[in-house]
Each structure stands twice: as structure tokens, then as C-alpha cells.
Design a protein around this motif. Structure first.
Motif, PDB file in Angstrom:
ATOM      1  N   GLY A 218       0.849  -1.195   0.000  1.00 29.16           N
ATOM      2  CA  GLY A 218       0.000   0.000   0.000  1.00 29.16           C
ATOM      3  C   GLY A 218       0.878   1.235   0.000  1.00 29.16           C
ATOM      4  O   GLY A 218       2.102   1.145   0.182  1.00 29.16           O
ATOM      5  N   GLY A 219       0.276   2.383  -0.203  1.00 31.74           N
ATOM      6  CA  GLY A 219       1.053   3.623  -0.278  1.00 31.74           C
ATOM      7  C   GLY A 219       1.466   4.095   1.099  1.00 31.74           C
ATOM      8  O   GLY A 219       2.476   3.676   1.663  1.00 31.74           O
TER       9      GLY A 219
ATOM     10  N   GLY B 264       7.379  -0.791  -5.806  1.00 32.74           N
ATOM     11  CA  GLY B 264       6.179  -0.202  -5.203  1.00 32.74           C
ATOM     12  C   GLY B 264       4.898  -0.722  -5.833  1.00 32.74           C
ATOM     13  O   GLY B 264       4.010   0.046  -6.177  1.00 32.74           O
ATOM     14  N   MET B 265       4.790  -2.035  -5.953  1.00 30.55           N
ATOM     15  CA  MET B 265       3.658  -2.650  -6.658  1.00 30.55           C
ATOM     16  C   MET B 265       2.506  -2.913  -5.707  1.00 30.55           C
ATOM     17  O   MET B 265       2.549  -3.857  -4.900  1.00 30.55           O
ATOM     18  CB  MET B 265       4.129  -3.966  -7.276  1.00 30.55           C
ATOM     19  CG  MET B 265       3.075  -4.669  -8.098  1.00 30.55           C
ATOM     20  SD  MET B 265       2.890  -3.786  -9.651  1.00 30.55           S
ATOM     21  CE  MET B 265       2.051  -5.021 -10.642  1.00 30.55           C
ATOM     22  N   LEU B 266       1.463  -2.105  -5.793  1.00 29.88           N
ATOM     23  CA  LEU B 266       0.301  -2.326  -4.940  1.00 29.88           C
ATOM     24  C   LEU B 266      -0.264  -3.726  -5.171  1.00 29.88           C
ATOM     25  O   LEU B 266      -0.422  -4.147  -6.315  1.00 29.88           O
ATOM     26  CB  LEU B 266      -0.797  -1.315  -5.248  1.00 29.88           C
ATOM     27  CG  LEU B 266      -0.517   0.160  -4.956  1.00 29.88           C
ATOM     28  CD1 LEU B 266      -1.733   0.996  -5.360  1.00 29.88           C
ATOM     29  CD2 LEU B 266      -0.168   0.403  -3.508  1.00 29.88           C
TER      30      LEU B 266
ATOM     31  N   ASP C  52      -6.113  -0.436   1.721  1.00 28.82           N
ATOM     32  CA  ASP C  52      -7.371  -0.969   1.173  1.00 28.82           C
ATOM     33  C   ASP C  52      -7.348  -0.963  -0.353  1.00 28.82           C
ATOM     34  O   ASP C  52      -7.944  -1.835  -1.000  1.00 28.82           O
ATOM     35  CB  ASP C  52      -8.599  -0.225   1.733  1.00 28.82           C
ATOM     36  CG  ASP C  52      -8.517   1.294   1.625  1.00 28.82           C
ATOM     37  OD1 ASP C  52      -7.481   1.831   1.175  1.00 28.82           O
ATOM     38  OD2 ASP C  52      -9.502   1.966   2.012  1.00 28.82           O
ATOM     39  N   GLY C  53      -6.642   0.007  -0.935  1.00 29.47           N
ATOM     40  CA  GLY C  53      -6.477  -0.008  -2.387  1.00 29.47           C
ATOM     41  C   GLY C  53      -5.672  -1.225  -2.814  1.00 29.47           C
ATOM     42  O   GLY C  53      -6.067  -1.970  -3.718  1.00 29.47           O
ATOM     43  N   ALA C  54      -4.557  -1.453  -2.152  1.00 31.66           N
ATOM     44  CA  ALA C  54      -3.669  -2.572  -2.501  1.00 31.66           C
ATOM     45  C   ALA C  54      -4.372  -3.913  -2.344  1.00 31.66           C
ATOM     46  O   ALA C  54      -4.290  -4.784  -3.217  1.00 31.66           O
ATOM     47  CB  ALA C  54      -2.418  -2.525  -1.631  1.00 31.66           C
TER      48      ALA C  54
ATOM     49  N   ASP D 125      -8.832   3.460   4.731  1.00 31.27           N
ATOM     50  CA  ASP D 125      -9.078   4.902   4.749  1.00 31.27           C
ATOM     51  C   ASP D 125     -10.033   5.293   3.621  1.00 31.27           C
ATOM     52  O   ASP D 125     -10.356   6.450   3.437  1.00 31.27           O
ATOM     53  CB  ASP D 125      -7.758   5.684   4.629  1.00 31.27           C
ATOM     54  CG  ASP D 125      -7.025   5.399   3.327  1.00 31.27           C
ATOM     55  OD1 ASP D 125      -7.368   4.396   2.657  1.00 31.27           O
ATOM     56  OD2 ASP D 125      -6.117   6.168   2.974  1.00 31.27           O
TER      57      ASP D 125
ATOM     58  N   GLN E 232      -9.541   5.472   0.485  1.00 32.72           N
ATOM     59  CA  GLN E 232      -8.966   6.381  -0.510  1.00 32.72           C
ATOM     60  C   GLN E 232      -7.609   5.834  -0.970  1.00 32.72           C
ATOM     61  O   GLN E 232      -6.993   5.003  -0.305  1.00 32.72           O
ATOM     62  CB  GLN E 232      -8.784   7.786   0.083  1.00 32.72           C
ATOM     63  CG  GLN E 232      -7.932   7.798   1.346  1.00 32.72           C
ATOM     64  CD  GLN E 232      -8.054   9.072   2.184  1.00 32.72           C
ATOM     65  OE1 GLN E 232      -8.827   9.963   1.866  1.00 32.72           O
ATOM     66  NE2 GLN E 232      -7.290   9.149   3.251  1.00 32.72           N
TER      67      GLN E 232
ATOM     68  N   GLY F 186      -4.718   6.800  -0.498  1.00 31.29           N
ATOM     69  CA  GLY F 186      -4.206   7.785   0.458  1.00 31.29           C
ATOM     70  C   GLY F 186      -2.976   8.548  -0.009  1.00 31.29           C
ATOM     71  O   GLY F 186      -2.952   9.780   0.001  1.00 31.29           O
TER      72      GLY F 186
END
Ligand SMILES: Cc1ncc(C[n+]2csc(CCOP(=O)(O)OP(=O)(O)O)c2C)c(N)n1
Ligand SMILES: [Mg+2]
Length: 584
Positions: free
Chosen positions: A400-401, A426-428, A453-455, A480, A482, A484
Motif C-alpha cells: 500500500g502507499g 512499489g507494486m500495490l 485498502d487499495g492494494a 481509509d 482512498q 491515500g
């Protein structure tokens, strides 16, 4: 003469290499291969997406020092495998990909109109260390050996062998001899020459301010103890590439963890001699350049790498040594330990005391966030609580970021080589399956994966894989709602002043940065995993304890404060990295 298939020959070669697990999804185009693996007792570990197979193999290889093998079927299977291969090559993990392709008569070159067919070698050849297609059964063993030579040579990465379905499955009357690895490749590590070790020892012993910078080469060589001995003998601080974080346990006073970003710059500017081991000094090491490092004219670099291509790649070396990190460090440690009286250790100790004080001050400042008991929680609690609950030496996967950044700032690596992420790419989403690879490497230990949550949304189906395999992975999904990290950058680009004053812009002021909710706990339960949802930091510890105790996979949906989450520590340094350093 017995009957065999190309697939069986390859399976027997992997057995001779000591391969115990192969990651991938089954397909008829390589039945001859996977059925032979099965018959030979090599475990086939099957995710639900081919890219997961590549990450599982990569994580497994990195953690165990063994070869990671993944497989995929021609056309769509290989297409799905591609992103995983790109990432594992970038991360430098030792992965052998074996794929099926269509029969030679129609595949290379593509006859046009062939089903499930593309130029697999052409594409993978551009992104891997080596990629070739086997033209016929007669060449399977010889090309298999060629692939394995590449796998074990130089910087670890991805090597690919493409095998026609007709060769994989076609029955042939032949007795194929399977060679032992030492008959076709180097099996002993590359020793340095004694005079290079002596020169390095002299340079480091007499330097007023030596330091060590360690990269992933130390992990692949398993040189943790040797690194510790050299650092100890020299009283030298050790910085690392991001990917090699924790190669020296961060409980050591000599370790300068990467999260102390300014201190890393200071150490790298103080040093007049730097021993770089197993690192190319890439972009996340600021290319070894000023103002982040002392100018090359004032800082002598000794660089050690198994890959000649890394030597002097980004910073001029005063002494370039092509050798295995462990062999070199062992020889150097022995020499330095006999030179103790010749070294200015008092002055070096004072410098270490100063660095230690700087780290304690910075740590205390970061830890103030742990006093924040508001609901939904401050993200700082997640990694901090995991560290308290998971047994020492558990693998931690960060994805994740901003979730990764928070995890980096609130976790201390106490056992070398127990931290995974995609530090170079940096691979989600890669973390979902890296965690499964870690569970395959250490089946008896729980694995912790903290993920955005995106990842998580990229590969949630692998929770079912974890259930099926009985993997003891606990996913803590940082929710979150988003993207983020990107949202934070975007806000500063759109309205920097308003962002600074109000901490966040309104819902209509950002562009496509918000996500809806996935209830990850309920999604996990639907697949048979343990699921929890927590927003209150005082309830987090118990949720993690229950998740570990359940003995199988678990997913904890953790609601975090979306605004505080965006203000992750160290964001500004991250931004600087995208610019070429000004110094020469
Ligand atoms: C596969 C992939 N796509 C896009 C990106 C660009 N990117 C970097 S961070 C980020 C947001 C990550 O969101 P999330 O996983 O929810 O983590 P958060 O920053 O919210 O903690 C994106 C889209 C990426 N790194 N990887
Ligand atoms: Mg997010």
C-alpha cells in the motif's frame, strides 16, 4: 529405453536442484510437467492468479535462499504472469519461470491466428535476465541447464524457459541423464582475492570515519553475522538500501534504520570511507550522490558485488571487488579483528553515541502519535501493536502507499531478512501473495501483512488460497477508503495552502482519489477465513491475538482516520527522491 516427456525431464532437473515447491496454476498444455512434479513429490502451490505465483516464488526465494519456481500456461496464463515477473526482476529475487507455449510450428514466429499465442520470449526477454524457447525435445535438458546457470549467476532476478506444449506432453523413447548441479554451474560462492581483502582492511582500519552501506546482496548471500562482525570490529554505522532494511538487527547501536532519513544523510556525509556491499546505490539510495552522500573525491568507496555490472555503476569505486558478500565479509572480519589496536575506535565511538542520541530523540517524537486514542484509529497503532503481538522473527509484509510508510516508521526489524515489500517497484497488491510465499517458507509461523485498502483490492481472491493452503497469514487492511498516498500528493498539487491549513480538501475538490468500502472482514469470512473489524486502538491487540490464535488465515479490517492517515511521516523526503540530486 523408457518413455518420457520434456515436462518430466524438467521436473527431474528441478528435483536435482533441490526444488521442493513450484508455484502456479495447472493447465493441460503442461500436464506432462506438473504431473511429473506431483509424482516426484514436489509440491504444487496453486494461487488463483498467475501474478500471485510469481510473487510467492519471489518471496519464498528471498526468505529461504532457495530457487523460487513459478509456472504459467501459454497465452492468458503467461499474460497474467507478466506483472509479477516485472516486479520480481526489479526486486532482484531468484525466480525461474517455466511456461508452456504453442507448438513450435506455429509459435515462433507467430503464424497468425493461432489460439492463446503471443511472443512470450520476445516480451519476457525485455523484462527478465534471460528468456529462451526450447525448440525440440532433444534440447530440453541442455536448455534447462542453461537457464539454471543464468538463475544462479550475477544479480538474482527472473529467468524464463518457454516450452512448447508438444515438448511438455509429447511422449518420447529416450533415456535422459539428469546432471548434478555442480556438473553444469558454479555451486561454490565467488571468493575474493586475499590482496583485495587486505587493501579493504587497510583502508577501513585507518579511516577516521568509516561506514557500511548494505544492499540485498547481503540477504542473498546470507551474510548477516559476517556483516555484524565487520561493523562491530570497525565501530562503523550501517545504513541499508530500503530492500535490505534490517540486515543488521536494528537493536544494534550500529544500525541506522532508513526511517531516520536526515540521520542517514548525516552519516553518509560524515564518512570518508564507505564499504558498499551488495547494493547498486540506486535511486532510493540517492545514487550515492551529494548532497545526500559526501562527494566521491572526499569519500573512498569499496564496493563488493557478485554482479560485475553493479561495480562503479553509480558512484566511482576506489576498490571494486567482484565476490560473494559473505565470503568477502568473513575474510574482512577476520582481518579487522586482528587489527583492533591500530584503529581510532574512541573517536568512532563518540560519533556512534551522537547518532544514537539523534535516533532516540526522533523515535520519541514519532512515538507521540501512539498517545492518540481517537476512533477511528491513528495508523501508527497498527505496526506498533503487531510488533508487540507477533512472535519475534515473524515475517512482516508491507503493502500500500501510506500504509507502507506508516508500517516502516512503527516497526523495528529485530531479526534479519524478515521484512518484505516491493521496495524497488512499489507494486500495490504484491504483498497479498508475498505473504503467502512467506507462509510457504515458514509454514509453522504466523505471517503479518499490513496492507492498504487499495492494494488489498487488487488480489482479495488470494484469501481463498490462504484458506485452502492453511496459510497462517494475518492481513491487516488499512481502510481509509482512498488512494491515500496519491490523494495527499494531489491535494498539495491542487491547493497547497488550503491543504496545509485544513489538512485535507473537501470531497469535491479532489480528482478520483476516493474509494468505496469493501468490508474486508466479511469478504474474508465468505471465503472461510477468520474476519474482524476494528476502529478503536484499544481493541486492536485482542483482535490480532484472536487472529493469530485461530491458526489459519485471518483478515482484520482496520478503520483509520483518513486525514491523519494522509499525513504519514517522512512524506517530504519521499518527494525529493524523484529529482536528480544536485551534487556531482
Ligand atoms: C499497481 C499499482 N498501481 C498504481 C500505483 C500508484 N499508487 C501509489 S500509492 C497509491 C495509493 C495506494 O492506496 P492504498 O493501497 O489504499 O494505500 P494508502 O496510501 O491509502 O495507505 C497508488 C494508486 C502503484 N504503486 N501500484
Ligand atoms: Mg487507502
Amino acid at each position: 529405453m523408457s518413455e518420457t516427456t520434456g515436462g518430466e525431464v524438467l521436473a527431474r532437473m528441478l528435483q536435482a536442484e533441490g526444488v521442493e515447491k513450484v508455484f502456479g496454476i495447472i493447465d493441460g498444455t503442461y500436464f506432462g510437467f506438473y504431473a511429473s512434479l506431483h509424482n516426484l513429490g514436489i509440491e504444487i502451490v496453486t494461487p488463483r492468479h498467475e501474478t500471485a505465483a510469481a510473487h510467492m516464488a519471489g518471496a519464498y526465494a528471498r526468505l529461504t535462499g532457495r530457487l523460487g519456481v513459478c509456472m504459467a500456461s501459454n497465452g492468458p496464463g503467461v499474460a497474467n504472469l507478466l506483472p509479477g515477473l516485472v516486479v520480481e526482476q526489479a526486486e532482484g529475487n531468484r525466480v525461474l519461470a517455466i511456461t508452456s507455449c504453442r507448438r513450435p510450428q506455429i509459435q515462433y514466429p507467430d503464424r497468425g491466428g493461432a489460439y492463446q499465442c503471443f511472443d512470450q520470449v520476445g516480451v519476457i526477454g525485455r523484462i527478465a535476465k534471460w528468456s529462451e524457447a526450447v525448440p525440440s525435445f532433444e534440447r530440453v535438458a541442455e536448455m534447462g541447464r542453461m537457464a539454471l546457470r543464468h538463475v544462479w549467476e550475477g544479480r538474482p532476478g527472473v529467468v524464463h524457459l518457454d516450452v512448447p506444449e508438444s515438448v511438455m506432453n509429447g511422449k518420447v523413447k529416450a533415456d535422459v541423464a539428469i546432471w548434478r548441479p555442480e556438473q553444469y554451474r558454479r555451486t561454490q560462492p565467488l571468493e575474493p582475492s586475499p590482496d583485495q581483502v587486505e587493501r579493504a582492511a587497510q583502508m577501513l582500519a585507518h579511516s577516521p570515519a568509516p561506514m557500511i552501506h548494505a544492499g540485498s546482496g547481503v540477504i542473498h548471500a546470507g551474510a548477516f553475522e559476517e556483516l555484524r562482525r565487520v561493523a562491530q570490529a570497525l565501530h562503523a554505522p550501517v545504513t541499508t538500501s530500503w530492500a535490505a532494511r534490517g540486515v543488521l538487527a536494528e537493536t544494534s547501536e550500529l544500525a541506522i534504520p532508513m526511517i531516520f532519513v536526515k540521520l542517514n544523510h548525516e552519516v553518509r556525509n560524515d564518512a570518508d570511507t564507505v564499504l558498499v556491499v551488495g547494493s547498486r546505490l540506486g535511486e532510493t539510495d540517492w545514487w550515492g550522490k551529494p548532497p545526500y552522500w559526501r562527494a566521491p573525491g572526499e569519500q573512498a568507496m569499496i564496493q563488493v558485488d557478485v554482479d560485475g555490472q553493479a561495480l562503479g555503476a553509480n558512484k566511482p569505486a576506489a576498490l571494486a571487488v567482484m565476490a560473494d558478500a559473505r565470503c568477502f565479509l568473513a575474510a574482512l572480519a577476520g582481518r579487522l579483528e586482528s587489527m583492533r589496536d591500530a584503529m581510532p575506535l574512541e573517536a568512532r565511538r563518540r560519533r556512534l553515541d551522537h547518532y544514537g542520541a539523534a535516533m532516540r530523540t526522533e523515535r520519541a517524537k514519532q512515538d507521540e502519535r501512539l498517545q492518540d486514542a481517537s476512533v477511528p484509529m491513528n495508523t501508527a497503532h497498527i505496526a506498533h501493536t503487531c510488533q508487540q503481538v507477533f512472535p519475534e522473527g515473524s515475517v512482516l509484509v508491507a503493502d500500500g502507499g501510506n500504509s507502507t510508510i506508516w508500517t516502516m516508521f512503527f516497526h523495528q526489524v529485530r531479526v534479519p531478512n524478515r521484512l518484505l515489500s516491493t521496495f524497488k517497484f512499489g507494486m500495490l497488491g504484491a504483498g497479498v501473495s508475498q505473504a503467502l510465499g512467506a507462509a510457504a517458507a515458514f509454514p509453522d509461523k504466523p505471517v503479518c501483512c499490513i496492507i492498504g485498502d487499495g492494494a488489498m483490492g487488487f488480489h482479495p481472491q488470494e484469501i481463498e488460497t490462504a484458506v485452502r493452503l492453511g496459510s497462517r497469514v494475518v492481513y491487516l487492511v488499512v481502510c481509509d477508503k482512498q488512494w491515500g498516498m496519491v490523494k495527499m500528493n494531489q491535494q498539495f498539487t491542487l491547493k497547497p495552502l488550503k491543504t496545509l491549513i485544513f489538512k485535507s480538501l473537501g470531497p469535491d475538490e479532489t480528482i478520483k482519489a476516493d474509494l468505496g468500502e469493501i468490508a474486508f472482514d466479511r469478504l474474508a469470512q465468505s471465503m472461510g477465513a477468520h474476519g474482524e473489524r476494528v476502529a478503536d486502538p484499544t481493541q486492536l491487540r485482542a483482535a490480532i491475538e484472536r487472529s493469530i490464535a485461530c491458526g489459519g488465515p485471518a483478515v482484520i479490517h482496520v478503520d483509520v482516520d483518513p486525514v491523519k492517515h494522509m499525513w504519514a511521516p517522512g512524506l517530504m523526503h519521499f518527494k525529493d527522491m524523484h529529482l536528480e540530486p544536485k551534487g556531482k
